[in-house]
Scaffold this active site. Sequence first.
Site, PDB file in Angstrom:
ATOM      1  N   PHE A  60       0.823  -1.207   0.000  1.00  0.00           N
ATOM      2  CA  PHE A  60       0.000   0.000   0.000  1.00  0.00           C
ATOM      3  C   PHE A  60       0.861   1.262   0.000  1.00  0.00           C
ATOM      4  O   PHE A  60       0.443   2.299  -0.546  1.00  0.00           O
ATOM      5  CB  PHE A  60      -0.910  -0.024   1.239  1.00  0.00           C
ATOM      6  N   GLU A  61       2.048   1.188   0.599  1.00  0.00           N
ATOM      7  CA  GLU A  61       2.936   2.363   0.690  1.00  0.00           C
ATOM      8  C   GLU A  61       3.824   2.527  -0.545  1.00  0.00           C
ATOM      9  O   GLU A  61       4.520   3.555  -0.671  1.00  0.00           O
ATOM     10  CB  GLU A  61       3.813   2.267   1.945  1.00  0.00           C
ATOM     11  N   ALA A  83       4.548  -8.311  -2.275  1.00  0.00           N
ATOM     12  CA  ALA A  83       3.794  -9.575  -2.380  1.00  0.00           C
ATOM     13  C   ALA A  83       2.524  -9.426  -1.559  1.00  0.00           C
ATOM     14  O   ALA A  83       2.594  -9.279  -0.340  1.00  0.00           O
ATOM     15  CB  ALA A  83       4.626 -10.741  -1.869  1.00  0.00           C
ATOM     16  N   ILE A  85      -0.807 -11.312  -0.504  1.00  0.00           N
ATOM     17  CA  ILE A  85      -1.327 -12.683  -0.463  1.00  0.00           C
ATOM     18  C   ILE A  85      -2.702 -12.656   0.205  1.00  0.00           C
ATOM     19  O   ILE A  85      -2.865 -12.095   1.296  1.00  0.00           O
ATOM     20  CB  ILE A  85      -0.353 -13.613   0.281  1.00  0.00           C
ATOM     21  N   THR A  89     -10.166 -11.872   4.602  1.00  0.00           N
ATOM     22  CA  THR A  89     -11.021 -10.687   4.480  1.00  0.00           C
ATOM     23  C   THR A  89     -10.760 -10.008   3.134  1.00  0.00           C
ATOM     24  O   THR A  89      -9.802 -10.373   2.441  1.00  0.00           O
ATOM     25  CB  THR A  89     -10.696  -9.673   5.606  1.00  0.00           C
ATOM     26  N   HIS A  91      -9.360  -7.322   2.575  1.00  0.00           N
ATOM     27  CA  HIS A  91      -8.201  -6.428   2.668  1.00  0.00           C
ATOM     28  C   HIS A  91      -7.302  -6.552   1.428  1.00  0.00           C
ATOM     29  O   HIS A  91      -6.832  -5.554   0.872  1.00  0.00           O
ATOM     30  CB  HIS A  91      -7.421  -6.768   3.942  1.00  0.00           C
ATOM     31  N   ARG A 130       6.532 -17.969  -7.708  1.00  0.00           N
ATOM     32  CA  ARG A 130       6.865 -16.799  -8.535  1.00  0.00           C
ATOM     33  C   ARG A 130       8.045 -15.998  -7.983  1.00  0.00           C
ATOM     34  O   ARG A 130       8.386 -14.943  -8.520  1.00  0.00           O
ATOM     35  CB  ARG A 130       5.625 -15.909  -8.659  1.00  0.00           C
TER      36      ARG A 130
HETATM   37  N1  INI Z   1       0.805  -5.574   2.479  1.00  0.00           N
HETATM   38  C1  INI Z   1       1.489  -6.339   1.599  1.00  0.00           C
HETATM   39  O1  INI Z   1       2.493  -5.881   1.021  1.00  0.00           O
HETATM   40  N2  INI Z   1       1.094  -7.623   1.354  1.00  0.00           N
HETATM   41  C2  INI Z   1       0.001  -8.158   1.962  1.00  0.00           C
HETATM   42  O2  INI Z   1      -0.306  -9.355   1.712  1.00  0.00           O
HETATM   43  C3  INI Z   1      -0.740  -7.365   2.870  1.00  0.00           C
HETATM   44  N3  INI Z   1      -1.893  -7.922   3.537  1.00  0.00           N
HETATM   45  O3  INI Z   1      -2.359  -8.981   3.151  1.00  0.00           O
HETATM   46  O4  INI Z   1      -2.408  -7.327   4.469  1.00  0.00           O
HETATM   47  C4  INI Z   1      -0.296  -6.040   3.125  1.00  0.00           C
HETATM   48  N4  INI Z   1      -0.938  -5.246   3.983  1.00  0.00           N
HETATM   49  C5  INI Z   1      -0.330  -4.076   4.546  1.00  0.00           C
HETATM   50  C6  INI Z   1      -0.540  -2.835   3.704  1.00  0.00           C
HETATM   51  O5  INI Z   1       0.247  -2.887   2.536  1.00  0.00           O
HETATM   52  C7  INI Z   1      -0.140  -1.583   4.492  1.00  0.00           C
HETATM   53  O6  INI Z   1       1.240  -1.640   4.799  1.00  0.00           O
HETATM   54  C8  INI Z   1      -0.927  -1.444   5.788  1.00  0.00           C
HETATM   55  O7  INI Z   1      -2.319  -1.473   5.533  1.00  0.00           O
HETATM   56  C9  INI Z   1      -0.572  -0.122   6.508  1.00  0.00           C
HETATM   57  O8  INI Z   1      -0.847   1.003   5.672  1.00  0.00           O
END
Ligand code: INI
Length: 156
Positions: A60-61, A83, A85, A89, A91, A130
């Site tokens: 997300f960042e 990655a 996964i 939920t 999310h 992968r």
């Molecule tokens: N971030 C990932 O890079 N991979 C994931 O699988 C993941 N899951 O599944 O939750 C994930 N979540 C964190 C997200 O990227 C943010 O860092 C978090 O929401 C804080 O902003």
Amino acid sequence: MNDITTIAGRLDATGLKIAVVAARFNDFIVNRLVDGAIDYLERHGLDRANITLVRVPGAFELPLVCQKLAQGGAHDGILALGAVIRGDTPHFDYVCAEAVKGLAHIMLAHNTALGFGVLTCDTIEQAIARAGSKAGNKGAEAAAAMLETIRVLERL
Ligand code: INI
């Protein structure tokens, strides 16, 4: 094809400066993508001294940090690695959607070659496959795509 003007990118990373932005989340997978990408770039002429590795919390960042790097203009290309996964939920869907949307926007808004090396997998087994095993290494593949794009942009 002799009569067609063809513009293609050389897979030569000599002299380039590259930023690799890698998520810490699922780092046992992402570290394999980082290794694959750096190995690919070095084998295609990139000097290790010209690689900047930036770590972010999760996929997300990635867009925000890639955007800052693109704005800075110090790198010829940016490689985003992560990655995501699927869990129990929704999310997963939100993280994937924001990562791909944000990264695609940066590439277009800043005219910067950006390699998309973010795995979006239903299972850990798919991610392992992968990240340097039976389905190849998507970090290396994303590095190759970024490199080709850098070089093709130079010729347009
Ligand atoms: N971030 C990932 O890079 N991979 C994931 O699988 C993941 N899951 O599944 O939750 C994930 N979540 C964190 C997200 O990227 C943010 O860092 C978090 O929401 C804080 O902003």
